[in-house]
Design an enzyme around this catalytic site. Structure first.
Site, PDB file in Angstrom:
ATOM      1  N   TYR A 161       0.822  -1.213   0.000  1.00  0.00           N
ATOM      2  CA  TYR A 161       0.000   0.000   0.000  1.00  0.00           C
ATOM      3  C   TYR A 161       0.858   1.266   0.000  1.00  0.00           C
ATOM      4  O   TYR A 161       0.457   2.294  -0.527  1.00  0.00           O
ATOM      5  CB  TYR A 161      -0.900   0.043   1.243  1.00  0.00           C
ATOM      6  CG  TYR A 161      -2.235  -0.629   1.084  1.00  0.00           C
ATOM      7  CD1 TYR A 161      -2.328  -1.971   0.753  1.00  0.00           C
ATOM      8  CD2 TYR A 161      -3.411   0.081   1.291  1.00  0.00           C
ATOM      9  CE1 TYR A 161      -3.563  -2.589   0.637  1.00  0.00           C
ATOM     10  CE2 TYR A 161      -4.654  -0.528   1.176  1.00  0.00           C
ATOM     11  CZ  TYR A 161      -4.718  -1.866   0.843  1.00  0.00           C
ATOM     12  OH  TYR A 161      -5.933  -2.464   0.726  1.00  0.00           O
ATOM     13  N   ASP A 216      -3.282 -18.126   0.243  1.00  0.00           N
ATOM     14  CA  ASP A 216      -4.278 -18.756  -0.636  1.00  0.00           C
ATOM     15  C   ASP A 216      -5.009 -19.873   0.094  1.00  0.00           C
ATOM     16  O   ASP A 216      -6.236 -19.998   0.030  1.00  0.00           O
ATOM     17  CB  ASP A 216      -3.638 -19.242  -1.951  1.00  0.00           C
ATOM     18  CG  ASP A 216      -2.348 -20.011  -1.755  1.00  0.00           C
ATOM     19  OD1 ASP A 216      -1.826 -20.074  -0.622  1.00  0.00           O
ATOM     20  OD2 ASP A 216      -1.834 -20.571  -2.751  1.00  0.00           O
ATOM     21  N   ASP A 233      -6.603  -6.943   3.987  1.00  0.00           N
ATOM     22  CA  ASP A 233      -7.698  -6.261   3.298  1.00  0.00           C
ATOM     23  C   ASP A 233      -8.599  -7.280   2.614  1.00  0.00           C
ATOM     24  O   ASP A 233      -9.823  -7.268   2.758  1.00  0.00           O
ATOM     25  CB  ASP A 233      -7.117  -5.282   2.264  1.00  0.00           C
ATOM     26  CG  ASP A 233      -8.207  -4.558   1.494  1.00  0.00           C
ATOM     27  OD1 ASP A 233      -9.160  -4.082   2.132  1.00  0.00           O
ATOM     28  OD2 ASP A 233      -8.104  -4.474   0.253  1.00  0.00           O
ATOM     29  N   ASP A 290     -12.682  -8.921   3.879  1.00  0.00           N
ATOM     30  CA  ASP A 290     -13.918  -8.879   3.075  1.00  0.00           C
ATOM     31  C   ASP A 290     -14.468 -10.301   2.935  1.00  0.00           C
ATOM     32  O   ASP A 290     -15.673 -10.531   3.028  1.00  0.00           O
ATOM     33  CB  ASP A 290     -13.659  -8.294   1.672  1.00  0.00           C
ATOM     34  CG  ASP A 290     -13.927  -6.787   1.608  1.00  0.00           C
ATOM     35  OD1 ASP A 290     -13.630  -6.102   2.605  1.00  0.00           O
ATOM     36  OD2 ASP A 290     -14.421  -6.314   0.565  1.00  0.00           O
TER      37      ASP A 290
HETATM   38  C1  IPM Z   1     -10.456  -1.019   3.881  1.00  0.00           C
HETATM   39  C2  IPM Z   1     -10.637  -0.358   2.543  1.00  0.00           C
HETATM   40  C3  IPM Z   1      -9.435   0.554   2.298  1.00  0.00           C
HETATM   41  C4  IPM Z   1      -8.202  -0.319   2.241  1.00  0.00           C
HETATM   42  C5  IPM Z   1      -9.561   1.449   1.049  1.00  0.00           C
HETATM   43  C6  IPM Z   1     -10.799   2.288   1.064  1.00  0.00           C
HETATM   44  C7  IPM Z   1      -8.336   2.321   0.893  1.00  0.00           C
HETATM   45  O1  IPM Z   1     -10.782  -1.321   1.553  1.00  0.00           O
HETATM   46  O2  IPM Z   1     -10.338  -0.294   4.892  1.00  0.00           O
HETATM   47  O3  IPM Z   1     -10.473  -2.252   3.957  1.00  0.00           O
HETATM   48  O4  IPM Z   1      -7.891  -0.900   1.185  1.00  0.00           O
HETATM   49  O5  IPM Z   1      -7.524  -0.413   3.269  1.00  0.00           O
HETATM   50 MG    MG Z   2     -11.005  -3.299   2.294  1.00  0.00          MG
END
Ligand code: IPM
Ligand code: MG
Length: 354
Positions: free
Chosen positions: A140, A218, A242, A246
């Site tokens: 990042y 993975d 990240d 999700d």
């Molecule tokens: C998160 C989001 C952020 C990230 C974005 C909005 C920059 O996806 O907080 O998970 O990638 O960290």
């Molecule tokens: Mg995210």
């Protein structure tokens, strides 16, 4: 107690859910006899529109002077991804400037909502995991280059960056089931080989009372949906964290339920739901506020040290869910405001023992 709290609503549904979080903070202050000074400021696309910058100096100064930051969400189709200035830069700069290197993302499954997940209910029994995502290093923040025919993003980690986030994970594991899963891609990446060596050394030397294992990212992605109840604390680098969080949100039934805390060396932290700005439903009043309200509970716990208040907010969310106050992402018909108001109504702070 007195506390200064910055409220950065941001874009899309961000201001709607942050508004509900702020209402819960005011209710906690009123019941608990606290003085919380809430101050709103611009960030993300809204700040770009108003000032040309995703993190205006006034917002950064406010955050530096605050005890905690409540954050909504940022981003939207109007600003990027190829725009020269993007909303996401505001959040990344805030994390970096405030040194918020450890991102805590707890995932639990409320049995009443097990049906909201596409996974089989029996897989979800006992799921209670915490991802500790490194937040200020890795790909990042490495150097980025771009020519007409190529692009690169540098991924680098120092020993010290890995040590400090593994220590946060270890300390949290001690308050839980004492199991640490460190996630990397050590079969391919040099940064991951460093990550694995450092994680192994820190856990063995400083957390010998915890069990630990290493997983390749993975394979971990697969295990998270095959046997999610086996995980306790997962510690991993910025981008893997990240992506995996999700994925893990699917366990809970909706990404709208999940909170996060971003912490550094001091007490000030940034608290935000893990969902994005959801431009498709922005302004409709149907966004799920529970992830933000659960982030408020984390704020009370980690930045203000108000454990009883934090637990009371979590109980109030449970009660609102039990009463059937569900937004459309969970198959219900409640509005953002109705769900938030139900939490405020259910809020009861523990009366101190006489
Ligand atoms: C998160 C989001 C952020 C990230 C974005 C909005 C920059 O996806 O907080 O998970 O990638 O960290
Ligand atoms: Mg995210």
């Amino acid at each position: 107690m007195r506390a200064r709290i910055a409220v950065l609503g941001g874009d899309g549904i961000g201001p709607e859910v942050a508004g509900q979080g702020a209402a819960v903070l005011r209710a906690v202050a009123a019941q608990g006899g606290h003085q919380f000074e809430l101050t709103e400021a611009l960030v993300g696309g809204a700040a770009i529109d108003a000032t040309g910058q995703p993190l205006p100096p006034a917002t950064l100064a406010l955050c530096r002077a605050s005890d905690a930051i409540l954050f909504g969400a940022i981003g939207g189709p109007r600003w990027g991804p190829s725009a020269p200035v993007r909303p996401e830069q505001g959040l990344l700069a805030l994390r970096r400037e405030l040194g918020l290197f450890a991102n805590l993302r707890p995932v639990t499954v409320n049995p009443r909502l097990a049906g909201a997940s596409p996974l089989k209910p029996e897989l979800l029994v006992g799921v209670d995991l915490l991802v500790v995502r490194e937040l200020t290093g890795g790909i990042y923040f490495g150097e980025k280059t771009r020519t007409a025919t190529s692009a690169s993003d540098l991924c680098s980690y120092t020993v010290a960056e890995v040590e400090r986030v593994v220590r946060v994970a270890g300390a949290l594991a001690r308050r839980r089931r004492r199991k640490i899963t460190s996630v990397d891609k050590a079969n391919v990446l040099e940064t991951s080989r460093l990550w694995r060596e450092v994680a192994e050394r820190v856990v063995r030397a400083e957390f010998p009372d915890c069990t630990h294992e290493h997983q390749l990212v993975d394979s971990c992605a697969m295990q998270l949906v095959r046997r999610p109840a086996d995980f306790d604390v997962v510690v991993t680098e910025n981008m893997f964290g990240d992506i995996l969080t999700d994925e893990a949100s699917v366990l809970a039934g909706s990404i709208g339920l999940l909170p996060s805390a971003s912490l550094g060396a001091g007490r000030c932290g940034l608290y935000e739901p893990i969902h994005g700005s959801a431009p498709d439903i922005a302004g409709k009043g149907i966004a799920n506020p529970y992830g933000t309200i659960m982030s408020v509970a984390m704020l009370l716990r980690h930045s203000l040290g108000l454990e009883a208040e934090a637990a009371a907010v979590e109980r109030a969310v449970d009660q609102a869910i039990a009463a059937g106050l569900l937004t459309p992402d969970l198959g219900g018909t409640a509005s953002t405001g109705e769900a938030g108001a139900a939490v405020v109504r259910a809020l009861r702070l523990d009366t101190p023992a006489a």
